[in-house]
Design a protein around this motif. Structure first.
Motif, short mmCIF file in Angstrom:
data_model
loop_
_atom_site.label_atom_id
_atom_site.label_comp_id
_atom_site.label_asym_id
_atom_site.label_seq_id
_atom_site.Cartn_x
_atom_site.Cartn_y
_atom_site.Cartn_z
N LYS A 149 0.83 -1.21 0.00
CA LYS A 149 0.00 0.00 0.00
C LYS A 149 0.86 1.26 0.00
CE LYS A 149 -4.49 -1.10 0.88
NZ LYS A 149 -5.54 -0.53 0.08
N LEU A 150 2.15 1.01 -0.07
CA LEU A 150 3.04 2.17 0.05
C LEU A 150 3.31 2.79 -1.31
CD1 LEU A 150 5.60 0.58 2.49
CD2 LEU A 150 3.88 2.30 3.05
N PRO A 151 3.44 4.09 -1.32
CA PRO A 151 3.76 4.74 -2.60
C PRO A 151 5.14 4.32 -3.08
CG PRO A 151 3.57 6.37 -0.85
CD PRO A 151 3.35 5.05 -0.23
N THR A 152 5.21 4.04 -4.36
CA THR A 152 6.48 3.67 -4.95
C THR A 152 6.79 4.65 -6.07
OG1 THR A 152 5.98 1.37 -4.48
CG2 THR A 152 7.76 1.81 -6.04
N PHE A 153 8.04 5.04 -6.10
CA PHE A 153 8.46 5.98 -7.15
C PHE A 153 9.10 5.19 -8.28
CE2 PHE A 153 7.56 9.63 -4.61
CZ PHE A 153 7.74 9.20 -3.30
N CYS A 154 8.54 5.35 -9.47
CA CYS A 154 9.04 4.59 -10.63
C CYS A 154 9.68 5.53 -11.62
CB CYS A 154 7.89 3.88 -11.33
SG CYS A 154 6.87 2.98 -10.18
N PHE A 155 10.86 5.25 -12.01
CA PHE A 155 11.54 6.10 -12.98
C PHE A 155 12.04 5.26 -14.14
CE2 PHE A 155 11.44 9.74 -10.30
CZ PHE A 155 11.51 9.26 -9.00
N GLU A 156 11.62 5.62 -15.34
CA GLU A 156 12.05 4.89 -16.53
C GLU A 156 13.57 4.90 -16.66
OE1 GLU A 156 8.03 6.29 -18.77
OE2 GLU A 156 9.93 7.21 -19.29
N SER A 157 14.17 5.99 -16.24
CA SER A 157 15.61 6.15 -16.44
C SER A 157 16.42 5.32 -15.44
CB SER A 157 15.99 7.62 -16.28
OG SER A 157 15.56 8.07 -15.00
N GLY A 158 15.76 4.78 -14.41
CA GLY A 158 16.50 4.01 -13.42
C GLY A 158 17.31 4.88 -12.48
N SER A 159 16.99 6.16 -12.45
CA SER A 159 17.66 7.03 -11.47
C SER A 159 16.62 7.95 -10.86
CB SER A 159 18.77 7.84 -12.15
OG SER A 159 18.24 8.64 -13.18
N PHE A 160 16.81 8.31 -9.60
CA PHE A 160 15.83 9.18 -8.94
C PHE A 160 16.47 10.53 -8.63
CE2 PHE A 160 17.24 9.28 -4.53
CZ PHE A 160 18.05 8.15 -4.42
N PRO A 161 15.66 11.58 -8.59
CA PRO A 161 16.21 12.91 -8.32
C PRO A 161 16.44 13.13 -6.84
CG PRO A 161 13.86 13.07 -8.72
CD PRO A 161 14.21 11.63 -8.83
N LEU A 162 17.58 13.68 -6.51
CA LEU A 162 17.86 14.13 -5.15
C LEU A 162 17.73 15.66 -5.22
CD1 LEU A 162 18.89 13.76 -2.27
CD2 LEU A 162 21.19 13.55 -3.17
N ILE A 163 16.80 16.21 -4.45
CA ILE A 163 16.45 17.62 -4.58
C ILE A 163 16.88 18.40 -3.34
CG2 ILE A 163 14.59 19.25 -5.03
CD1 ILE A 163 12.85 16.86 -5.84
N LEU A 164 17.56 19.53 -3.56
CA LEU A 164 17.93 20.44 -2.48
C LEU A 164 17.23 21.77 -2.71
CD1 LEU A 164 21.79 19.82 -2.25
CD2 LEU A 164 20.01 18.83 -0.81
N TYR A 165 16.56 22.29 -1.69
CA TYR A 165 15.79 23.54 -1.84
C TYR A 165 16.34 24.56 -0.85
CZ TYR A 165 11.47 26.13 -2.92
OH TYR A 165 10.55 27.05 -3.37
N PHE A 166 16.90 25.67 -1.37
CA PHE A 166 17.48 26.72 -0.54
C PHE A 166 16.51 27.89 -0.41
CE2 PHE A 166 21.79 25.07 -0.17
CZ PHE A 166 21.86 24.18 -1.23
N ASP A 167 16.77 28.79 0.54
CA ASP A 167 15.85 29.92 0.75
C ASP A 167 16.11 31.06 -0.23
OD1 ASP A 167 17.26 32.05 3.33
OD2 ASP A 167 18.27 30.78 1.86
N GLN A 168 17.18 30.98 -0.99
CA GLN A 168 17.46 32.01 -2.00
C GLN A 168 18.32 31.39 -3.10
OE1 GLN A 168 20.61 34.87 -0.52
NE2 GLN A 168 19.92 34.05 1.44
N ASP A 169 18.50 32.10 -4.17
CA ASP A 169 19.31 31.60 -5.29
C ASP A 169 20.75 31.39 -4.85
OD1 ASP A 169 17.85 33.40 -8.13
OD2 ASP A 169 17.25 31.58 -7.06
N VAL A 170 21.28 30.20 -5.13
CA VAL A 170 22.70 29.96 -4.86
C VAL A 170 23.35 29.32 -6.08
CG1 VAL A 170 22.44 29.61 -2.36
CG2 VAL A 170 22.23 27.66 -3.91
N GLY A 171 24.68 29.44 -6.11
CA GLY A 171 25.46 28.76 -7.13
C GLY A 171 26.49 27.88 -6.42
N GLY A 172 27.20 27.09 -7.18
CA GLY A 172 28.30 26.33 -6.59
C GLY A 172 27.91 25.01 -5.95
N VAL A 173 26.70 24.52 -6.22
CA VAL A 173 26.34 23.20 -5.71
C VAL A 173 26.93 22.17 -6.67
CG1 VAL A 173 24.45 21.61 -5.24
CG2 VAL A 173 24.23 24.02 -4.61
N SER A 174 27.80 21.32 -6.17
CA SER A 174 28.46 20.35 -7.05
C SER A 174 28.91 19.16 -6.22
CB SER A 174 29.69 21.00 -7.69
OG SER A 174 30.65 21.23 -6.67
#
Lengths: 679, 314
Positions: free
Chosen positions: A266-291
């Motif tokens: 009954k649990l939600p499952t995330f399916c991705f055709e590409s076989g990879s899932f997104p790792l998302i980072l959300y900041f409070d303002q625009d930033v650069g240099g995430v690598s």
């Protein structure tokens, strides 16, 4: 051109006007002759003086005078007295022109040009400015000139700050003085000048601006200054991480495209055709240099060395609030492991910088578990329904960890003076909240206080804020839509303020491996908000609302289905943010206003040929140039998406021509307006 | 109280004003005839009456205003300036006659006016103002050679002119003013840089320009003026916040500023009319989707069909 009363037309006036025109016309043609023949005699210069007296806007005459000055200066071999007298003469001409029209760009610039040649004392210039300020304290030419003189003579910011205070205490209704004060003060605060620490200065400034706000409730002079003070009170310069997906302590179920082997889950499952899932980072303002240097990932998932981090923003931009990297989890080798722990560390090495130049310095670490499931190798092309096949949210699921606000905000600030200042302002505005500005400011103050408080306070505050905006919609009806937008944002804050309230809007879609569906339909929403709390959502129902743009949705990288039917979308350029949603397969924009309006309010907010952004046509585009030109904004949005299902009926633009255009631009489309396409 | 647009009267007013060269008024406006031409002709086009003027006559007059340097003057005999260079280019765009220009010459006049800090001077005498940044960017974009200037630096300078109230001034530190805001927002729109604008903050500042009469002013505590129907409105449209004002009240204000007898539109009801305000009133009505007025582009200030023709086709 401004402020002259309309007079009834009289033919004798035309004759009088023509007569009046004779002298200046002959002056002008004589002047032109002198100018073109480079004649700089005393008489010729005198002629230009007369011309400028009649018409200080004759810009060619000011140019001529500069040439004349340069000519005379070149002949006198730098005798300081002669130089002074030549330049003084110019200053007299400028002053008399300004008396005619103290808003003449040509006159002010001529004075600056003369001054840059040396001469005149600052005392003279400041006296002249005082005269003009008394005539019109809002004359921006005079204020600009004042800044020019101040810079030329190195007058201190503190002295100029005192000048603004003098102006304000004479008359608080002087927006120009408040503006100048904000420029000077922000500079002094930014460089931590002596006696200019925010925790002392900002509370003082609140007291200073109160008179301006409360004396006349319609006078706007202090409104924007107060808003700036509020911004200084709650916003921290250094960037902070406010949300991530997956979130700390969560457990996500992953599989490839298709059905799960274990259909009893009954649990939600995330399916991705590409076989990879997104790792998302959300900041409070625009930033650069995430690598991969500034974000370290430890995990047994193979194939994820040197991850590429991308900002969710326009093509050429290197900054964003939202950053995404894709972690591979399907491998060709058979694996024994099904569960993988992933450890993410952000900001241990320097390099993440806000677009205003401040370093991210609040290192954060989070851990989550990925459970990889086997799939049966089958994918159906069945249509996705928005009405049938939904279960209510499984209360057992603990995947609402993402709602826990990351505590970054509170640890970063020296909270005490901020909380005290806000509390005082809130008390004050509570007592005086009958006026529009009173209610609006109170709503903003409460929102600010909610931002730096715990969950209990948040819930109560957002109730009050929603009420205040309801009041404002009735009280100040010309600005109804502004308050409506704020109301929608506050409503969404309220909805997402606790797991309990949010779960009332969550469902699971059985046909898609229990995909998480958030239903926000029929809420009169005119604007989207709180997206950072909703990163885990896969299906989003926003139908029957008042949205005219999808601004904000680009962060919701897991979205595969969106329902925007029965809203107020006017063009495809308003859907530009959807281009960032690589998982999107189902889109319903039926029954909107696309094609109905001649004015496109999002034409410059999207990537378009009109804004000199990249516009290369692909093969499909080259085959139908006329249609691409006609439907360019639809073309841009659709060609970047991989849609399987689309609904566009009920829009003015819909019809055979548009449908056949869409079918060509979206090769993988299977369902259009509920009909299966035959390819 | 006016309840409709007397378009025919405005067309007559413009055509007559164009011919009147003898009045005192026209002498003192002599130096900005190029601007006047752009305002008048664009209004005619918006009212679908561009055919009423003799194209050859006006086009040949425009070319007499061009200098050796490539820049255009406000009128024959005057000095060149970036202000009139844009008006000349916009003017020729209306008639689809950009091909008579030596694009290299015009663009080099403009390129030479860019300063080291990214700002633009109006002419060789060095006055700096963000109006000139907008002009350079708009002009070169229409001529499809915007890469001849340093766009990044131009944008940097504009961003430096952003104030704490979200608005923009003519130079760094200068007070926000609707005219300057239009120029800066327009320049950022044309170069695809609107992410530098705090749309909510500026949107609120702009929507509070609407006063009780329904008209718009240009700064807090000032009188409403029809020309702000353009500067404020186009800015709101470019940042997608136009729904924050009450459009019907503004339509009414503009219609009330018409001279219903003689044609023309004034800054405020019952004031004297002029071409400047006639243009901005009609352009404002266009942005408000008033029937019978062609749509105008909010960034380029030219009819949408003209801009689409230039920029959307190869």
């Amino acid at each position: 051109m401004h402020g002259r009363p309309r007079k009834a037309y009289k033919p004798e006036e035309e004759a009088a006007s023509a007569a009046k025109a004779v002298k200046p016309r002959s002056l002008q043609s004589q002047f032109m002759s002198n100018h073109h023949n480079k004649i700089y005699t005393k008489e010729a210069i005198e002629l230009s003086t007369k011309l400028l007296e009649i018409n200080p806007e004759a810009y060619t005459a000011w140019n001529y005078r500069k040439l004349a000055v340069e000519d005379r200066l070149s002949r006198i071999e730098s005798d300081p007295d002669l130089v002074k007298s030549i330049l003084d003469e110019e200053l007299v001409v400028v002053e008399s022109a300004l008396r005619q029209n103290f808003k003449s760009y040509g006159a002010w610039h001529h004075r600056k040009w003369v001054l840059s040649k040396g001469n005149s004392s600052i005392g003279n210039e400041l006296r002249l400015l005082d005269k003009f300020q008394r005539l019109d304290s809002r004359n921006f030419h005079a204020w600009n000139y004042r800044r020019f003189v101040v810079e030329l003579t190195n007058r201190s910011e503190q002295d100029e700050l005192q000048y603004t205070e003098n102006m304000i205490s004479t008359d608080f209704s002087n927006y120009s003085a408040w503006h100048n004060r904000s420029v000077l003060l922000s500079s002094l605060l930014a460089r931590r000048a002596d006696g200019f620490m925010p925790n002392e200065k900002i509370p003082e400034e609140y007291k200073l601006v109160h008179d301006a706000i409360f004396t006349d409730e319609d006078d706007q002079s202090g409104w924007f200054y107060h808003l700036w003070l509020l911004d200084q009170t709650v916003n921290v310069e250094t960037p902070l991480l406010i949300s991530s997906w997956p979130s700390h302590g969560s457990r996500i179920n992953l599989s490839g495209a298709g059905c799960l082997n274990d259909s009893s889950s009954k649990l939600p499952t995330f399916c991705f055709e590409s076989g990879s899932f997104p790792l998302i980072l959300y900041f409070d303002q625009d930033v650069g240099g995430v690598s991969s240097s500034t974000v370290k990932i430890d995990s047994e998932l193979k194939g994820n060395e040197d991850l590429v981090w991308e900002p969710v923003s326009k093509k050429n931009s290197q900054v964003s609030c939202v950053w995404v990297a894709r972690l591979k989890y399907m491998s060709s080798e058979p694996s024994f492991r099904k569960e993988y722990k992933v450890n993410v560390r952000i900001g241990n090495s320097p390099g993440i910088v806000s677009s205003r130049g401040f370093n991210f310095n609040a290192p954060y670490e989070f851990v989550f578990t990925a459970h990889v499931h086997d799939t049966v190798e089958e994918s159906q092309e069945s249509i996705v329904s928005w009405t049938d096949g939904f279960d209510i949210w499984d209360a057992q699921s603990k995947d609402l960890n993402s709602l826990v606000t990351l505590d970054q905000l509170n640890t970063q600030m020296d909270l005490k003076w901020r909380q005290e200042a806000l509390a005082e302002e809130i008390d004050l505005f509570h007592a005086l909240s009958d006026s529009k500005i009173g209610k609006l400011t109170l709503a903003r103050l409460l929102k600010a206080e909610a931002m730096i408080s715990g969950d209990a306070v948040k819930g109560v505050h957002y109730e009050k804020i929603v009420d205040l905006y309801n009041d404002l919609m009735a009280l100040d009806s010309p600005h109804y839509q502004y308050y409506k937008d704020e109301h929608s944002v506050a409503l969404l804050h309220k909805v997402t303020s606790s797991t309990e309230s949010l779960s009332r809007y969550l469902f699971q879609y059985k046909d898609m491996n229990n995909a998480v569906c958030l239903r926000l339909n029929n809420l009169s929403l005119s604007r989207i908000g709180s997206v950072e709390k909703l990163l885990f959502v896969q299906m989003l129902d926003l139908s029957h609302n008042e949205l005219h743009s999808t601004e904000g949705l680009e962060a919701m990288q897991l979205l595969s289905c969106i329902n925007l039917s029965h809203n107020r979308i006017r063009s495809f350029s308003a859907l530009d943010s959807l281009r960032h949603l690589k998982q999107l397969r189902v889109l319903d924009v039926s029954h909107n206003h696309i094609g109905k309006h001649s004015v496109d309010t999002t034409r410059y907010l999207c990537s378009s040929p009109l804004s000199n952004s990249e516009w290369t046509q692909d093969e499909v585009g080259r085959q139908m140039p006329t249609l691409v030109t006609k439907y360019w904004d639809a073309y841009f949005v659709f060609r970047d998406l991989n849609l399987k299902q689309l609904d566009i009926a009920g829009n003015v633009i819909a019809g055979d021509e548009f449908s056949s255009f869409v079918i060509q631009v979206v090769p993988k489309l299977v369902w259009l307006d509920g009909q299966k396409l035959r390819r | 109280m006016a309840d409709k647009l007397v378009a025919d009267k405005h067309v007559r007013y413009i055509l007559m004003a164009e011919k009147k060269k003898d009045s005192f008024e026209s002498v003192v406006m002599d130096h900005l005839r190029m601007n006047g031409a752009y305002w008048g002709l664009t209004t005619l086009d918006l009212l679908e009456k561009l055919g009423s003027v003799s194209e050859d006559e006006v086009v040949s007059w425009v070319m007499t205003c061009q200098h050796e340097s490539g820049g255009f003057a406000g009128n024959t005999g005057h000095d060149p300036h970036i202000l009139y260079t844009l008006s000349a280019v916009q003017f020729l765009a209306l008639f689809d006659k950009l091909n008579i220009l030596d694009v290299g010459k015009v663009s080099s006049y403009i390129t030479k006016l860019q300063n080291a800090d990214g700002s633009f001077s109006g002419d060789m005498w060095g006055e700096v103002d963000t109006r000139f940044s907008y002009i350079a960017i708009c002009c070169l974009s229409i001529l499809k050679c915007i890469d001849k200037i340093n766009v990044d630096k131009a944008v940097d300078y504009i961003v430096r002119c952003k104030n704490l109230d979200g608005g923009f001034g003519c130079t760094p530190g200068a007070e926000s003013h609707a005219g300057q805001i239009f120029c800066c927002v327009g320049a950022l729109a044309i170069t695809g840089n609107l992410h530098h604008v705090d749309k909510d903050l500026l949107g609120w500042w702009l929507c509070e320009r609407q006063v009780k009469s329904g008209g718009l002013n240009g700064r807090p505590q000032k009188l409403p003026d029809v020309c702000y129907s353009w500067w404020v409105l186009s800015s709101l449209i470019m940042i997608d916040r136009v729904h924050w004002i009450e459009k019907s009240k503004l339509v009414k204000f503009i219609l009330d500023c018409q001279d219903m007898e003689n044609g023309g539109i004034s800054d405020r009801p019952d004031d004297a009319v002029d071409i400047f305000h006639t243009y901005f009133g009609v352009a404002g009505l266009s942005l408000l989707e008033y029937p019978g007025v062609k749509p105008i582009d909010p960034a380029y200030a030219l009819p949408v069909d003209v801009i689409n023709r230039i920029l959307l086709t190869k």
